[in-house]
Design an enzyme around this catalytic site. Structure first.
Site, short mmCIF file in Angstrom:
data_model
loop_
_atom_site.label_atom_id
_atom_site.label_comp_id
_atom_site.label_asym_id
_atom_site.label_seq_id
_atom_site.Cartn_x
_atom_site.Cartn_y
_atom_site.Cartn_z
N ASP A 1 49.99 12.88 -17.93
CA ASP A 1 49.70 13.08 -16.51
C ASP A 1 50.43 14.33 -16.02
O ASP A 1 51.23 14.93 -16.73
CB ASP A 1 50.21 11.83 -15.76
N ASP B 1 43.68 10.53 -9.27
CA ASP B 1 44.21 9.65 -8.22
C ASP B 1 43.20 9.44 -7.12
O ASP B 1 43.27 10.04 -6.03
CB ASP B 1 45.51 10.26 -7.67
N GLU C 1 48.76 19.74 -14.78
CA GLU C 1 47.96 20.90 -14.25
C GLU C 1 48.75 22.21 -14.34
O GLU C 1 48.11 23.25 -14.35
CB GLU C 1 47.57 20.63 -12.80
#
Ligand SMILES: *[C@@H]1O[C@H](CO)[C@@H](O)[C@H](O)[C@H]1NC(C)=O
Ligand SMILES: *[C@@H]1O[C@H](CO)[C@@H](O)[C@H](O)[C@H]1NC(C)=O
Ligand SMILES: *[C@@H]1O[C@H](CO)[C@@H](O)[C@H](O)[C@H]1NC(C)=O
Ligand SMILES: *[C@@H]1O[C@H](CO)[C@@H](O)[C@H](O)[C@H]1NC(C)=O
Ligand SMILES: *[C@@H]1O[C@H](CO)[C@@H](O)[C@H](O)[C@H]1NC(C)=O
Ligand SMILES: *[C@@H]1O[C@H](CO)[C@@H](O)[C@H](O)[C@H]1NC(C)=O
Ligand SMILES: *[C@@H]1O[C@H](CO)[C@@H](O)[C@H](O)[C@H]1NC(C)=O
Length: 923
Positions: free
Chosen positions: A419, A573, A422
């Site tokens: 997770d 999310d 980015e």
């Protein structure tokens, strides 16, 4: 600063300047060969320097790479401009020729423009409307398109599957995007689109570019699609299709085939952020079992970590000894365990934190220009970030996995979740005081209270499933700020003259700063969009190094072109509301059928905010037809495990029962996608490409290529309008009764909260398991039921792939083709994998009469006929070890006269009873 602001202020004007008075290029020195051409492109007038400096000298390289693929590369003559590194994105091979191509490249010398057309003349791409702009920090190229085009792709986004065609901007710049808002850039970068023109065919276009991109689609100067990038080169792959499925297959040849997943990875997963301790996690496992809802994999979010430090456990709440017991328990019950790992590593100099110390020792963390570690703020507070371009980064990452996830001493995870890659950084640019920011914003957040012993009875867990008496907590203090104040480094990399509409604000906001230079000299400005995929590749390798014999499953948030070769993707999310439930279908279809990342799904029941009973019941059913099926919830939201409401529990049991019976059917589709890119989920327009009613449908989809899923989509609703193309379908919820579609929308009423409309497409043969099971391990011991669903021409076919479901290299596999010619069922293929079970039943749908006899191998088989549903069930007991035929004497096929009303009335009757049942105690 002044000049920059001026440019920013004159944004609109400068853009017009770019379009109208940039000089474009002239082609010269054209060298043609059988496989393509090269040419020099020279700036054709005075530089316009709209957003940077025009490059005077470019080269054009055109390669006919295969019959259906054309590569067009426009790069700087000096080869100094950044291009996506070959080891991150290996280029497809080239063996084509102009003569054998289905595509034709043409160009105009001055001003230079090019076009790509089918050999039959249909123009697919044509840049002649505007001059090509190739500047130091800005590229611009526009193609004209037919009116109101059917375009799909350009991820990652939460806009409709069929993209808007007017006044539409698609920004591509990977971003931590809580709530996944529409119209904004999200976690992944997929500058790929497909353009569908009905009977004129479908084609695909990939722009291999990892810089920030803004695609604009508009119809105000004719219909067009325009690329604006902050750098890189124009590296285009055009694929010819001409069908949507062929387009998908050809896109897979460009970006790489997806990795296969373990069979168990297709089981049902449960997760949440906010499990207080290992007891609560164990309690959830227990509760699923009590509720009779099959749980294949239990997950834990960052809660298990000590102060959110990766590669640590919280010694009070998740002591290693108990986590190990939990994992043992799961494994003994044929269940699996997965945890989350982030790239951000707590900054803890001088302490005893191995993941940090090892990284510093091996020098693998990103540094700023002064040579200090680059610091951001993530869950643990101030953090550093691995540099995946460092030559030792794989050794470092695998080393951390080998020790922390060690089977003998650590957490023996089965799958992995990555997770925040980015990469996410909570600290606003310029983040000059990460320590202050972390302090003010409470990172790491306070851990929940420590509970004394298991708060709930956990039969099956050993008596010593108790917390350690008084284990001293290892809490390493953070150091004082030793990083220098960062100041503004090279400003072009931070604040380029052209601004893309990044929803996070400036390029570097909330992420790794774009002026960071990687170990190998590449700038984060250029490689930002690769970070998550490089972490994916490293993480997959680290998992394979722990269990070298086994396939793995890694689920990532951030992706780039080709990430499916390594990982699957959960859609981030989302929010627990109906719009997010609906949009999950479009998102999933884009990843599976266009981006070749088929292991995909949204957080079931929704992540952010509180779900509702009705939403969660519907979502547990829709999620059963996501390839990746996981219920996941946010810290602070009400509990939403599938057993929390009886109505939801029942939806889950029913949906999982259906999913598991279909699991080998889907596993076969998934396998086929790993072989040649054939999508394992199909948008309706992929299978009915000439039916224009299907082009914008993104609330119905095919699971595999034969099972149409049409969920109820209105908030709390019990009816749904579904489109059925002009074809025969068979209603799963009505005993497989035939339904003749007629290219119209029909209304299904009274679809209770335990029903999801499912139709089998005529022409298919489905290998189902005859019954479901509590785990996929048990499921594999069930016999097969072969369902023959004849098409309008009376025939059908299907396939079944069998292997051990786990090994990376399979010692033996089976691949069986099934056909139905109107009276005889045949199977042929390879049978090397011993499935250990037979085909117990053959079910023929749409039969107008009881067959006079059903014979196999000279023997009569016993058959029953249901004249209401028109189904013949045959006790077959055919081994899956060799070719076989079964002939049905004198059976007349359904001719398609029954109206859809038959089915919906029947569904109505069936579901009224069920809804009465469900409504008691529900509203
Ligand atoms: C561009 O090419 C021309 C002609 O070959 C050459 O004179 C010129 O120096 C080149 N410019 C640059 C910046 O390389
Ligand atoms: C579409 O064109 C109109 C008219 O030129 C313009 O106002 C609008 O900004 C354009 N939209 C996009 C996304 O380019
Ligand atoms: C184009 O979209 C922008 C933002 O999405 C909006 O503000 C603007 O009004 C739209 N323009 C037109 C011409 O529709
Ligand atoms: C796309 O079009 C839909 C329907 O017209 C509209 O609601 C939505 O705002 C548009 N999205 C963007 C990002 O322009
Ligand atoms: C960074 O993001 C924050 C929060 O969204 C915003 O307030 C701020 O203006 C952004 N800063 C820049 C430089 O874009
Ligand atoms: C979710 O429900 C809980 C408990 O009722 C409540 O405290 C919380 O505010 C709700 N959250 C939201 C976002 O509505
Ligand atoms: C749907 O049901 C929830 C309660 O489960 C309720 O809060 C909500 O208002 C309902 N929505 C509509 C549109 O009726």
């Amino acid at each position: 600063m002044g000049a920059k602001s001026l440019l920013a202020l004159s944004f609109g004007a400068a853009f017009v300047l770019g379009q109208e008075s940039c000089p474009g290029y002239s082609a010269s020195n054209v060298q043609q060969s059988g496989s393509g051409l090269t040419a020099d492109l020279t700036l054709a007038g005075e530089a316009c320097n709209a957003y940077g400096t025009d490059l005077p000298n470019l080269t054009l390289t055109v390669e006919y790479q295969s019959a259906n693929r054309l590569h067009v590369l426009i790069e700087d003559q000096d080869h100094t401009v950044y291009q996506v590194p070959n080891d991150v994105f290996p280029r497809p091979g080239s063996a084509g020729s102009a003569d054998s191509s289905n595509l034709r490249f043409t160009f105009t010398e001055s001003p230079f423009s090019f076009a790509v057309a089918r050999v039959d003349g249909e123009t697919l791409f044509n840049t002649s409307g505007t001059p090509l702009v190739f500047e130091s920090q800005y590229l611009n190229l526009r193609t004209s398109l037919p009116d109101n085009p059917n375009l799909y792709g350009l991820g990652e986004h939460t806009d409709p599957f069929r993209l808007n065609t007017t006044n539409y901007t698609r920004t591509i710049w990977n971003r931590d995007a809580y709530g996944i808002p529409p119209g904004s850039n999200l976690y992944g970068a997929h500058p790929t689109y497909i353009d569908h023109r009905g009977a004129s065919g479908t084609h695909g276009v990939v722009l291999l570019n990892s810089n920030g991109i803004e695609v604009k689609i508009n119809d105000t100067a004719g219909q067009y699609l325009e690329y604006n990038t902050l750098g890189g080169v124009f590296d285009f792959y055009f694929v010819a299709g001409p069908s949507p499925v062929e387009t998908a297959q050809q896109l897979a040849e460009v970006v790489g085939l997806p990795a296969n997943v373990p069979y168990g990875g297709l089981g049902y997963h449960n997760c949440r952020y906010g499990y207080q301790d290992v007891y609560e996690v164990a309690g959830v496992v227990h509760n699923y079992s009590e509720a009779g809802i099959p749980l294949e994999t239990m997950w834990t979010d960052i809660d298990y970590m000590n102060d959110r430090w990766i590669m640590t456990v919280d010694p009070d709440r998740f002591p290693m000894a108990l986590v190990r017991q939990l994992v043992d328990y799961l494994h003994q019950h044929q269940q699996k365990y997965t945890v989350m790992v982030d790239p951000a590593t707590a900054y803890v100099p001088g302490g005893e934190y191995g993941a940090f110390n090892d990284g510093v020792e091996q020098d693998i963390f990103l540094k700023n220009s002064s040579g200090d570690l680059f610091l951001g703020v993530v869950w643990p507070g101030p953090t550093v970030f691995p540099d995946w371009f460092h030559p030792q980064s794989q050794a470092y990452w695998s080393g951390q996995f080998d020790s922390f996830f060690n089977a003998d001493t650590g957490i023996d995870i089965d799958y992995l979740w990555i997770d925040m890659n980015e990469a996410a950084n909570f600290c606003n640019y310029p983040c000059s005081d990460p320590f202050g920011y972390a302090e003010e914003n409470n990172f790491p957040p306070e851990a929940p209270a420590v509970r004394n012993g298991s708060p709930i009875a956990l039969p099956g867990f050993s008596a010593d499933f108790q917390p350690p008496s008084s284990a001293a907590k290892l809490r390493l203090r953070r150091q004082e700020n030793t990083a220098s104040m960062m100041g503004l480094p090279d400003r072009d990399l931070i604040d380029p003259p052209y601004s893309i509409q990044n929803a996070a604000g400036s390029l570097s906001n909330k992420t790794i700063h774009t002026d960071i230079i990687h170990y190998n000299g590449l700038a984060e400005y250029d490689t930002h969009n690769l970070y998550g995929t490089m972490m994916s590749n490293h993480s997959r390798n680290a998992m394979l190094s722990r269990r070298p014999q086994d396939r793995t499953l890694v689920i990532t948030r951030s992706t780039f072109l080709g990430a499916g070769q390594y990982v699957g993707h959960w859609l981030g999310d989302n929010i627990s509301d109906w719009p997010h439930y609906r949009i999950s279908i479009a998102q999933m279809l884009a990843f599976s059928s266009i981006f070749q990342i088929p292991m995909v799904g949204s957080d079931v029941c929704g992540f952010g905010g509180n779900t509702t009973e009705a939403l969660c019941a519907r979502w547990m059913m829709l999620g059963a037809f996501y390839p990746f099926y996981r219920n996941h919830n946010e810290l602070g939201a009400i509990s939403q495990e599938a057993y929390r409401w009886e109505s939801v529990a029942e939806s889950a049991r029913i949906a999982i029962d259906i999913r598991y019976r279909m699991l080998d059917y889907f596993y076969t589709s998934f396998y086929e996608q790993t072989v040649d890119g054939t999508p394992s989920l199909n948008p309706m327009m992929f299978l009915y490409p000439e039916d224009s009613n299907t082009f914008a449908i993104d609330l119905q989809f095919f699971f595999g290529s034969s099972v149409l899923i049409s969920p109820v989509t209105e908030e709390n609703g019990t009816s749904v309008d579904i489109y059925l193309p002009n074809d025969i379908f068979y209603d799963w919820n009505n005993g497989f009764a035939p339904v003749q579609g007629s290219g119209k929308t029909i209304s299904l009423e009274d679809v209770d909260f335990q029903t999801i409309p499912i139709h089998i497409r005529g022409g298919s043969i489905l290998p189902l398991r005859s019954e479901s099971a509590n785990t996929t391990t048990e499921l594999r011991k069930k016999s097969f039921q072969i369902v023959i669903a004849p098409g309008q021409d009376g025939t059908a076919n299907g396939t079944l792939y069998l292997d051990d479901g786990l090994s990376l290299e399979q010692a033996a596999t089976s691949y069986i083709s099934f056909t139905w010619d109107g009276s005889t069922f045949s199977m042929s293929g390879t049978y090397d994998y011993g499935a250990g079970v037979d085909i117990s039943t053959i079910t023929l749908l749409g039969a107008n009469s009881q067959p006079q006899s059903v014979r196999s191998n000279g023997a009569d088989l016993s058959a029953t006929y249901n004249s209401t549903t028109k189904v013949v069930n045959v006790e077959a007991n055919i081994p899956l070890s060799g070719d076989a035929t079964v002939s049905f004497g004198q059976v007349s096929a359904f001719t398609g006269t029954a109206s859809s009303a038959v089915s919906s009335n029947a569904l109505l009757l069936a579901s009224v009873a069920a809804s009465v049942m469900c409504l008691s105690g529900f509203w």
